[in-house]
Design an enzyme around this catalytic site. Structure first.
Site, PDB file in Angstrom:
ATOM      1  CD  GLU A 178     -79.835   8.675 -14.238  1.00  0.00           C
ATOM      2  OE1 GLU A 178     -79.027   9.091 -15.067  1.00  0.00           O
ATOM      3  OE2 GLU A 178     -80.937   8.181 -14.580  1.00  0.00           O
TER       4      GLU A 178
ATOM      5  CB  THR B 178     -63.783  -4.054  -0.919  1.00  0.00           C
ATOM      6  OG1 THR B 178     -63.072  -5.128  -1.534  1.00  0.00           O
ATOM      7  CG2 THR B 178     -64.349  -4.540   0.425  1.00  0.00           C
TER       8      THR B 178
ATOM      9  CE1 TYR C  68     -78.613  41.505   9.295  1.00  0.00           C
ATOM     10  CE2 TYR C  68     -78.090  43.699   8.492  1.00  0.00           C
ATOM     11  CZ  TYR C  68     -78.721  42.480   8.316  1.00  0.00           C
ATOM     12  OH  TYR C  68     -79.454  42.242   7.184  1.00  0.00           O
TER      13      TYR C  68
ATOM     14  CD  GLN D 190     -81.605  41.349   2.148  1.00  0.00           C
ATOM     15  OE1 GLN D 190     -81.982  42.130   3.007  1.00  0.00           O
ATOM     16  NE2 GLN D 190     -81.574  41.662   0.874  1.00  0.00           N
TER      17      GLN D 190
ATOM     18  CB  SER E 125     -84.504  40.183   1.318  1.00  0.00           C
ATOM     19  OG  SER E 125     -85.191  40.849   2.367  1.00  0.00           O
TER      20      SER E 125
ATOM     21  CG  ASN F 246     -79.691  44.359  12.850  1.00  0.00           C
ATOM     22  OD1 ASN F 246     -80.217  44.402  11.739  1.00  0.00           O
ATOM     23  ND2 ASN F 246     -78.781  45.227  13.250  1.00  0.00           N
TER      24      ASN F 246
ATOM     25  CG  ASN G 133     -83.195   5.982 -18.747  1.00  0.00           C
ATOM     26  OD1 ASN G 133     -82.564   4.951 -18.995  1.00  0.00           O
ATOM     27  ND2 ASN G 133     -83.509   6.879 -19.659  1.00  0.00           N
TER      28      ASN G 133
ATOM     29  CB  SER H 235     -84.948   6.749 -23.860  1.00  0.00           C
ATOM     30  OG  SER H 235     -84.449   7.284 -25.066  1.00  0.00           O
TER      31      SER H 235
ATOM     32  CE  LYS I 227     -81.350   4.505 -21.982  1.00  0.00           C
ATOM     33  NZ  LYS I 227     -80.072   4.270 -21.339  1.00  0.00           N
TER      34      LYS I 227
HETATM   35  N1  ARG Z   1     -83.754  41.645   5.177  1.00  0.00           N
HETATM   36  C1  ARG Z   1     -82.781  41.753   6.197  1.00  0.00           C
HETATM   37  C2  ARG Z   1     -82.030  40.424   6.367  1.00  0.00           C
HETATM   38  O1  ARG Z   1     -82.484  39.454   5.917  1.00  0.00           O
HETATM   39  C3  ARG Z   1     -83.443  42.110   7.493  1.00  0.00           C
HETATM   40  C4  ARG Z   1     -82.553  42.796   8.450  1.00  0.00           C
HETATM   41  C5  ARG Z   1     -82.224  44.156   7.995  1.00  0.00           C
HETATM   42  N2  ARG Z   1     -81.419  44.856   8.931  1.00  0.00           N
HETATM   43  C6  ARG Z   1     -80.771  45.985   8.627  1.00  0.00           C
HETATM   44  N3  ARG Z   1     -80.043  46.499   9.554  1.00  0.00           N
HETATM   45  N4  ARG Z   1     -80.863  46.535   7.451  1.00  0.00           N
HETATM   46  O2  ARG Z   1     -80.954  40.377   6.940  1.00  0.00           O
END
Ligand code: ARG
Length: 474
Positions: free
Chosen positions: A293, A158, A320, A325, A26, A113, A288, A280, A286
């Site tokens: 948008e 309206t 958890y 993640q 991650s 966690n 825009n 454009s 144009k």
């Molecule tokens: N990268 C994990 C998350 O964002 C961190 C926590 C990981 N905890 C675990 N028990 N593997 O949640």
């Protein structure tokens, strides 16, 4: 621990598949939380020392090491290692290299966690403080533009059909009120975000004699968790923040839609400043409204982030689960979107060219004073239903003649009712129609002035804009 070994690898004999490492990593997302991770770890280390779980000297070495890690990350010299999964283990591994074996004591009484829940809460809290400031800046721009245009009139709609005359100030202030509620929602959300989960450990609390309240105080958080299992596993605070973002974007998208419509020459109510328009590649004429948008389009993306997180959370058993993640990416994306959108809207609105002439011309085309004639007849004693009918007939006649009601002669008007007299032309005057709307919150000038004063007082009172409630570390 050997280089390349997993911090959790004690019970493992075999290697992690490269695809597993890649899939579960991650780091690309959560490295955005490095500052919070380091701040949380410093607070944890200090608390461990205060409780006598670490010596003062150990805690000092940890804090110094964490400061060194922070410097490396700030300088861009930090060597991020994807095989270490996430920001938490990257920081801890480098800390241990720099500070030596004492680095291994940092995680005492802590789990990733509660650590990740803390980091994320700190991050969301800081972002909410920024949203608050950006919303307030936009409200200020709206108030200034509204004050400039207290006497500019346009058809209020309206069904997107001309309905009654309003001042441009009243129209713009509608958005200021929406945004004020957005800021208030953000402030309220912060109360639930700024709760420290540290001490919940993996899920059940810990046997070490920790002081969660001291960590919370150190980090500038107002409260500590009430239940360890809840603390490590819920992300309702982030869902709520994303809902705040979604509503703010919804409001911005409505304003965008009006800017887009008003920039169309058929309306011609605004001229887009060159700085906030694009051309454009094929049609030379144009200009825009792409900024508006794109903002309208990005609103869907922020709603998507909310839906994404709600769906991640749906049906998750305590406590958890690694699904969690997936909580950060939608938030980070929505945060970048909402901050950029609030900021560029303030810049664009500040220089948007309004065209009061075109607005006035539109007033004359839409029979927006028809209600005035009906109300006039009521004041002269006619029942409202009858007055409505009579006025409808007058509109039909004027429309056929290609005129406004105010262009009919007194004789023509009297053909619809003997009650009509010379003073009808005052009643039909657009400015009078606006000026007579005395309802508090209505479009009358006194109400608009009162709204401006109230919104300015709200801005000045600061409210949640007091800035991030930060501890010593940020
Ligand atoms: N990268 C994990 C998350 O964002 C961190 C926590 C990981 N905890 C675990 N028990 N593997 O949640």
């Amino acid at each position: 621990m050997a280089k390349g070994a997993k911090p959790w690898g004690g019970r493992f004999g075999g290697r992690t598949a490269a695809s597993t490492e890649e899939y579960t990593c991650s780091l690309d997302v959560d490295r955005a939380l490095w500052a919070e991770d380091i701040a949380g770890s410093m607070a944890h280390a200090r608390m461990l020392a205060a409780r006598g779980i670490l010596t003062a000297e150990e805690a000092e070495r940890l804090v110094d090491g964490l400061l060194a890690v922070r410097r490396e990350i700030e300088d861009g010299t930090f060597a991020w290692d994807r095989s270490l999964e996430d920001v938490h283990m990257n920081v801890e591994a480098r800390l241990t290299e720099l500070a030596g074996p004492v680095g291994g004591k940092l995680h005492t009484g802590r789990s990733r966690n509660d650590q990740v829940a803390l980091d994320f809460r700190l991050h969301v809290s800081r972002r909410l403080a920024e949203w608050d400031g950006l919303i307030r800046r936009l409200v200020l721009v709206i108030l200034d533009r509204a004050a400039e245009h207290a006497d500019t009139l346009l058809p209020g709609c309206t069904h997107l059909q001309p309905a009654q005359p309003v001042s441009l100030a009243q129209h713009l202030l509608a958005y200021a009120w929406m945004l004020r509620r957005d800021a208030e929602r953000v402030a309220d959300c912060r109360k639930r975000v700024e709760v420290s989960p540290l001490g919940a450990a993996a899920l059940a609390g810990t046997t070490h004699d920790l002081d969660p309240a001291a960590v919370a105080r150190d980090l500038g958080l107002a409260a500590t968790f009430g239940n360890s299992m809840d603390a490590v596993s819920d992300r309702d605070f982030a869902c709520e923040a994303l809902f705040c973002a979604s509503l703010a974007m919804m409001h911005l998208s409505r304003l965008c839609e009006e800017i887009i419509l008003w920039a169309n020459p058929a309306f011609g109510f605004v001229r887009l400043p060159d700085a906030f328009a694009t051309g454009s590649s094929i049609m030379p004429q144009k200009k825009n409204p792409d900024v508006a948008e794109i903002m309208r389009g990005k609103t869907g993306r922020v709603y998507g982030a909310l839906m994404s997180l709600l769906t991640v959370m749906k049906g998750l058993p305590l406590t958890y689960n690694r699904d969690l993640q997936e909580d950060k990416e939608p938030f980070l994306d929505a945060d970048a979107t909402v901050r950029a959108s609030l900021s560029i809207m303030a810049d664009m609105l500040g220089v948007l060219g309004f065209d009061p002439e075109r607005m006035r011309a539109a007033l004359a085309r839409g029979f927006v004073n028809a209600t005035e004639l009906a109300d006039y007849l009521v004041r002269k004693g006619m029942p409202f239903r009858e007055a409505h009918h009579v006025t409808g007939a007058a509109v039909a006649r004027a429309e056929k003649a290609g005129k406004g009601l105010e262009d009919l002669t007194l004789d023509e008007l009297r053909g619809f009712s003997e009650r009509i007299e010379e003073d009808v032309f005052t009643a039909l005057d657009f400015g009078q129609a606006v000026a007579r709307r005395l309802t508090p919150g209505g479009t009358g000038p006194d109400s608009v002035a009162a709204q401006l004063a109230e919104l300015r007082a709200w801005l000045e009172s600061g409210g949640a804009a007091a800035g991030p409630r930060q501890g010593t570390l940020f």
